[in-house]
Design a protein around this motif. Structure first.
Motif, PDB file in Angstrom:
ATOM      1  N   PRO A   2       0.598  -1.169  -0.109  1.00 44.64           N
ATOM      2  CA  PRO A   2       0.032  -0.078   0.114  1.00 44.64           C
ATOM      3  C   PRO A   2       0.835   1.049   0.111  1.00 44.64           C
ATOM      4  O   PRO A   2       1.956   1.148   0.465  1.00 44.64           O
ATOM      5  CB  PRO A   2      -0.790  -0.041   1.347  1.00 44.64           C
ATOM      6  CG  PRO A   2      -0.069  -0.955   2.180  1.00 44.64           C
ATOM      7  CD  PRO A   2       0.597  -2.183   1.330  1.00 44.64           C
ATOM      8  N   ARG A   3       0.329   2.269  -0.595  1.00 44.25           N
ATOM      9  CA  ARG A   3       0.916   3.424  -0.625  1.00 44.25           C
ATOM     10  C   ARG A   3       0.969   4.098   0.676  1.00 44.25           C
ATOM     11  O   ARG A   3       0.141   4.135   1.185  1.00 44.25           O
ATOM     12  CB  ARG A   3       0.308   4.660  -1.601  1.00 44.25           C
ATOM     13  CG  ARG A   3       1.027   5.837  -1.874  1.00 44.25           C
ATOM     14  CD  ARG A   3       0.131   6.562  -3.062  1.00 44.25           C
ATOM     15  NE  ARG A   3      -1.061   7.008  -2.660  1.00 44.25           N
ATOM     16  CZ  ARG A   3      -1.321   7.951  -1.992  1.00 44.25           C
ATOM     17  NH1 ARG A   3      -0.580   8.979  -1.589  1.00 44.25           N
ATOM     18  NH2 ARG A   3      -2.833   8.061  -1.927  1.00 44.25           N
ATOM     19  N   ALA A   4       2.273   4.790   1.001  1.00 43.02           N
ATOM     20  CA  ALA A   4       2.309   5.485   2.436  1.00 43.02           C
ATOM     21  C   ALA A   4       2.046   6.549   2.290  1.00 43.02           C
ATOM     22  O   ALA A   4       1.862   7.498   1.267  1.00 43.02           O
ATOM     23  CB  ALA A   4       3.960   5.656   2.659  1.00 43.02           C
ATOM     24  N   ARG A   5       0.992   7.061   3.431  1.00 45.33           N
ATOM     25  CA  ARG A   5       0.413   8.334   3.552  1.00 45.33           C
ATOM     26  C   ARG A   5       0.656   8.950   4.586  1.00 45.33           C
ATOM     27  O   ARG A   5       0.293   8.556   5.836  1.00 45.33           O
ATOM     28  CB  ARG A   5      -1.286   8.148   3.495  1.00 45.33           C
ATOM     29  CG  ARG A   5      -1.563   7.763   2.008  1.00 45.33           C
ATOM     30  CD  ARG A   5      -3.277   7.447   2.131  1.00 45.33           C
ATOM     31  NE  ARG A   5      -3.531   6.491   2.922  1.00 45.33           N
ATOM     32  CZ  ARG A   5      -4.785   5.925   3.141  1.00 45.33           C
ATOM     33  NH1 ARG A   5      -5.852   6.703   2.606  1.00 45.33           N
ATOM     34  NH2 ARG A   5      -5.018   4.838   3.830  1.00 45.33           N
ATOM     35  N   PRO A   6       1.832   9.750   4.828  1.00 43.91           N
ATOM     36  CA  PRO A   6       2.194  10.320   5.920  1.00 43.91           C
ATOM     37  C   PRO A   6       1.320  10.964   6.701  1.00 43.91           C
ATOM     38  O   PRO A   6       1.452  10.759   7.848  1.00 43.91           O
ATOM     39  CB  PRO A   6       3.407  11.504   5.439  1.00 43.91           C
ATOM     40  CG  PRO A   6       3.624  10.822   4.124  1.00 43.91           C
ATOM     41  CD  PRO A   6       2.510  10.268   3.361  1.00 43.91           C
ATOM     42  N   ALA A  11      -1.126  10.904  12.127  1.00 45.78           N
ATOM     43  CA  ALA A  11      -2.709  10.943  12.912  1.00 45.78           C
ATOM     44  C   ALA A  11      -2.743   9.696  13.811  1.00 45.78           C
ATOM     45  O   ALA A  11      -3.178   9.642  14.946  1.00 45.78           O
ATOM     46  CB  ALA A  11      -3.830  10.850  11.891  1.00 45.78           C
ATOM     47  N   LEU A  12      -2.286   8.457  13.178  1.00 45.46           N
ATOM     48  CA  LEU A  12      -2.227   7.159  14.075  1.00 45.46           C
ATOM     49  C   LEU A  12      -1.229   7.384  15.210  1.00 45.46           C
ATOM     50  O   LEU A  12      -1.691   6.868  16.414  1.00 45.46           O
ATOM     51  CB  LEU A  12      -2.044   6.005  13.165  1.00 45.46           C
ATOM     52  CG  LEU A  12      -3.069   5.603  12.135  1.00 45.46           C
ATOM     53  CD1 LEU A  12      -2.281   4.710  11.046  1.00 45.46           C
ATOM     54  CD2 LEU A  12      -4.216   5.133  12.654  1.00 45.46           C
ATOM     55  N   ALA A 249       0.799   2.870  12.002  1.00 44.08           N
ATOM     56  CA  ALA A 249       1.686   4.198  11.710  1.00 44.08           C
ATOM     57  C   ALA A 249       2.852   3.819  11.089  1.00 44.08           C
ATOM     58  O   ALA A 249       3.146   4.680  10.069  1.00 44.08           O
ATOM     59  CB  ALA A 249       1.844   5.093  12.960  1.00 44.08           C
ATOM     60  N   LEU A 250       3.289   2.590  11.313  1.00 50.69           N
ATOM     61  CA  LEU A 250       4.907   2.307  10.694  1.00 50.69           C
ATOM     62  C   LEU A 250       4.936   2.062   9.205  1.00 50.69           C
ATOM     63  O   LEU A 250       5.712   1.872   8.543  1.00 50.69           O
ATOM     64  CB  LEU A 250       5.433   1.390  11.479  1.00 50.69           C
ATOM     65  CG  LEU A 250       5.807   1.664  13.140  1.00 50.69           C
ATOM     66  CD1 LEU A 250       6.691   0.544  13.788  1.00 50.69           C
ATOM     67  CD2 LEU A 250       6.856   2.842  12.939  1.00 50.69           C
ATOM     68  N   ARG A 251       3.507   1.745   8.791  1.00 52.32           N
ATOM     69  CA  ARG A 251       3.353   1.491   7.359  1.00 52.32           C
ATOM     70  C   ARG A 251       3.332   2.763   6.615  1.00 52.32           C
ATOM     71  O   ARG A 251       3.382   2.864   5.412  1.00 52.32           O
ATOM     72  CB  ARG A 251       1.826   0.921   7.146  1.00 52.32           C
ATOM     73  CG  ARG A 251       1.683  -0.482   7.912  1.00 52.32           C
ATOM     74  CD  ARG A 251       0.539  -1.232   7.422  1.00 52.32           C
ATOM     75  NE  ARG A 251      -0.023  -1.516   6.131  1.00 52.32           N
ATOM     76  CZ  ARG A 251      -1.042  -1.766   5.846  1.00 52.32           C
ATOM     77  NH1 ARG A 251      -2.053  -1.868   6.576  1.00 52.32           N
ATOM     78  NH2 ARG A 251      -1.374  -1.965   4.520  1.00 52.32           N
ATOM     79  N   HIS A 252       3.127   3.947   7.265  1.00 53.26           N
ATOM     80  CA  HIS A 252       3.220   5.365   6.670  1.00 53.26           C
ATOM     81  C   HIS A 252       4.299   6.168   7.111  1.00 53.26           C
ATOM     82  O   HIS A 252       4.526   7.140   6.396  1.00 53.26           O
ATOM     83  CB  HIS A 252       1.726   6.049   6.966  1.00 53.26           C
ATOM     84  CG  HIS A 252       0.622   5.226   6.524  1.00 53.26           C
ATOM     85  ND1 HIS A 252       0.032   5.044   5.269  1.00 53.26           N
ATOM     86  CD2 HIS A 252      -0.156   4.265   7.454  1.00 53.26           C
ATOM     87  CE1 HIS A 252      -0.851   4.149   5.078  1.00 53.26           C
ATOM     88  NE2 HIS A 252      -1.127   3.573   6.428  1.00 53.26           N
ATOM     89  N   LEU A 253       4.867   5.873   8.151  1.00 63.67           N
ATOM     90  CA  LEU A 253       6.299   6.798   8.637  1.00 63.67           C
ATOM     91  C   LEU A 253       7.502   5.733   8.956  1.00 63.67           C
ATOM     92  O   LEU A 253       7.075   4.754   9.475  1.00 63.67           O
ATOM     93  CB  LEU A 253       5.594   7.393   9.865  1.00 63.67           C
ATOM     94  CG  LEU A 253       4.571   8.354   9.660  1.00 63.67           C
ATOM     95  CD1 LEU A 253       4.451   8.819  11.103  1.00 63.67           C
ATOM     96  CD2 LEU A 253       5.160   9.538   8.773  1.00 63.67           C
ATOM     97  N   PRO A 254       8.528   6.314   8.381  1.00 63.95           N
ATOM     98  CA  PRO A 254       9.653   5.584   9.378  1.00 63.95           C
ATOM     99  C   PRO A 254       9.739   5.564  10.571  1.00 63.95           C
ATOM    100  O   PRO A 254       9.088   6.344  11.217  1.00 63.95           O
ATOM    101  CB  PRO A 254      10.872   6.373   8.619  1.00 63.95           C
ATOM    102  CG  PRO A 254      10.386   7.626   8.300  1.00 63.95           C
ATOM    103  CD  PRO A 254       9.009   7.520   8.197  1.00 63.95           C
TER     104      PRO A 254
END
Length: 316
Positions: A2-6, A11-12, A249-254
């Motif tokens: 899935p595309r990362a959405r920062p 928010a998470l 959240a780690l799917r969207h942020l390092p």
């Protein structure tokens, strides 16, 4: 993938930090209701273990497979990183304001940076030493050591700093463990290990469950709730849900970015404690907290190589 959405990741992470922050005050109320720190930790670890294992067993039972060769690592990971971190945090918040206890505990990134530089001999940026100086200076302000004996309880301070060392161990072991293990399953089994540890260290037959049915004041007018309600919050909304939010959240942020955002937790925790149970901090303590958080932010970015994703199970 899935595309990362920062924006979603931010928010998470803030949502998880908010739940952890509220959990600090709820846990304080549970401690004041007469549940010892050892028993509250056992209840939280056991409840979270059951919830996570059941969830994985329903959603993806294959992810729960574990080999005998992994058991020693998972056991050490669960006892040090989960069981002791949470126990020491509860000892700290029983003696210190919630926000101050969290400031001490969240110095873990500074210990991590020191470990990778001095033990692993990894290169770190010079800002790490600035971060260490800021963190130590901030802790001096938080404890107000210039007063007679300081304004903070020595045992509470020691528990908070030792919790930071255990939390640093958790992240360092988690960095290694998730290199070839499913992070969700690893976290579930680490809670299982923590639950088993407390079942031995604080046997359940020594615990009177009648305390769970007692109605206690929760500092919201004349409202009283059974201790069971507090413990249920601590397990579900203080451990399981924020864990899933942090992991998502780690799917969207390092992880480094997520860690920086998570440093908002002591600020939120202080706000919740102030509004709910009127835990007032001095100006020096607030200033010290800001200085410590600045040091933590620098420490999070001090490593030249970004750390591997580690499972989030922060014991706040």
């Amino acid at each position: 993938m899935p595309r990362a959405r920062p924006a979603v990741g931010y928010a998470l992470t803030v949502g998880a930090a908010g739940l952890f922050a509220v959990n600090g005050t709820v846990s304080t109320l549970a401690l004041q209701a007469g549940i010892p720190a050892t028993r509250l930790t056992a209840l939280r670890c056991t409840g979270a273990a059951v919830a996570l294992v059941v969830a994985l067993a329903v959603v993806s039972p294959r992810r729960l497979r574990i080999g005998w060769a992994e058991v020693p690592f998972v056991a050490a990971f669960g006892v040090i990183g989960v069981a002791l971190t949470q126990f020491l945090y509860y000892v700290a918040i029983g003696r210190l304001p919630v926000g101050i206890a969290l400031v001490f505990e969240m110095t873990a990134p500074v210990f991590i940076a020191l470990y990778v530089r001095l033990v692993r001999r990894e290169q770190v940026r010079n800002r790490m030493w600035v971060a260490l100086l800021l963190s130590l200076s901030g802790l001096v302000l938080v404890a107000q050591v210039w007063q007679d004996g300081g304004s903070s309880d020595p045992l509470g301070v020691a528990a908070g700093l030792t919790a930071a060392l255990c939390l640093a161990t958790y992240y360092l072991m988690g960095e290694r463990g998730t290199a070839d293990r499913d992070p969700v399953a690893l976290t579930a089994w680490s809670f299982v290990a923590a639950a088993v540890f407390w079942a031995v260290a604080a046997p359940w037959w020594d615990f009177s469950p009648s305390v769970l049915t007692e109605a206690v004041p929760i500092s919201l007018g004349d409202l009283r709730l059974p201790v069971t309600a507090l413990v249920s919050w601590i397990v579900l909304l203080g451990a399981v849900v924020p864990f899933w939010l942090s992991l998502a959240a780690l799917r969207h942020l390092p992880p480094t970015t997520a860690g920086l955002v998570a440093t908002v937790e002591p600020v939120l925790a202080s706000g919740v404690a102030w509004l709910w149970v009127e835990q007032v901090l001095t100006g020096w303590q607030i200033a010290g907290g800001v200085v410590v958080l600045t040091g933590i932010a620098l420490a999070q970015t001090a490593r030249t190589a970004p750390p591997t994703v580690v499972p989030e199970a922060v014991p706040s």
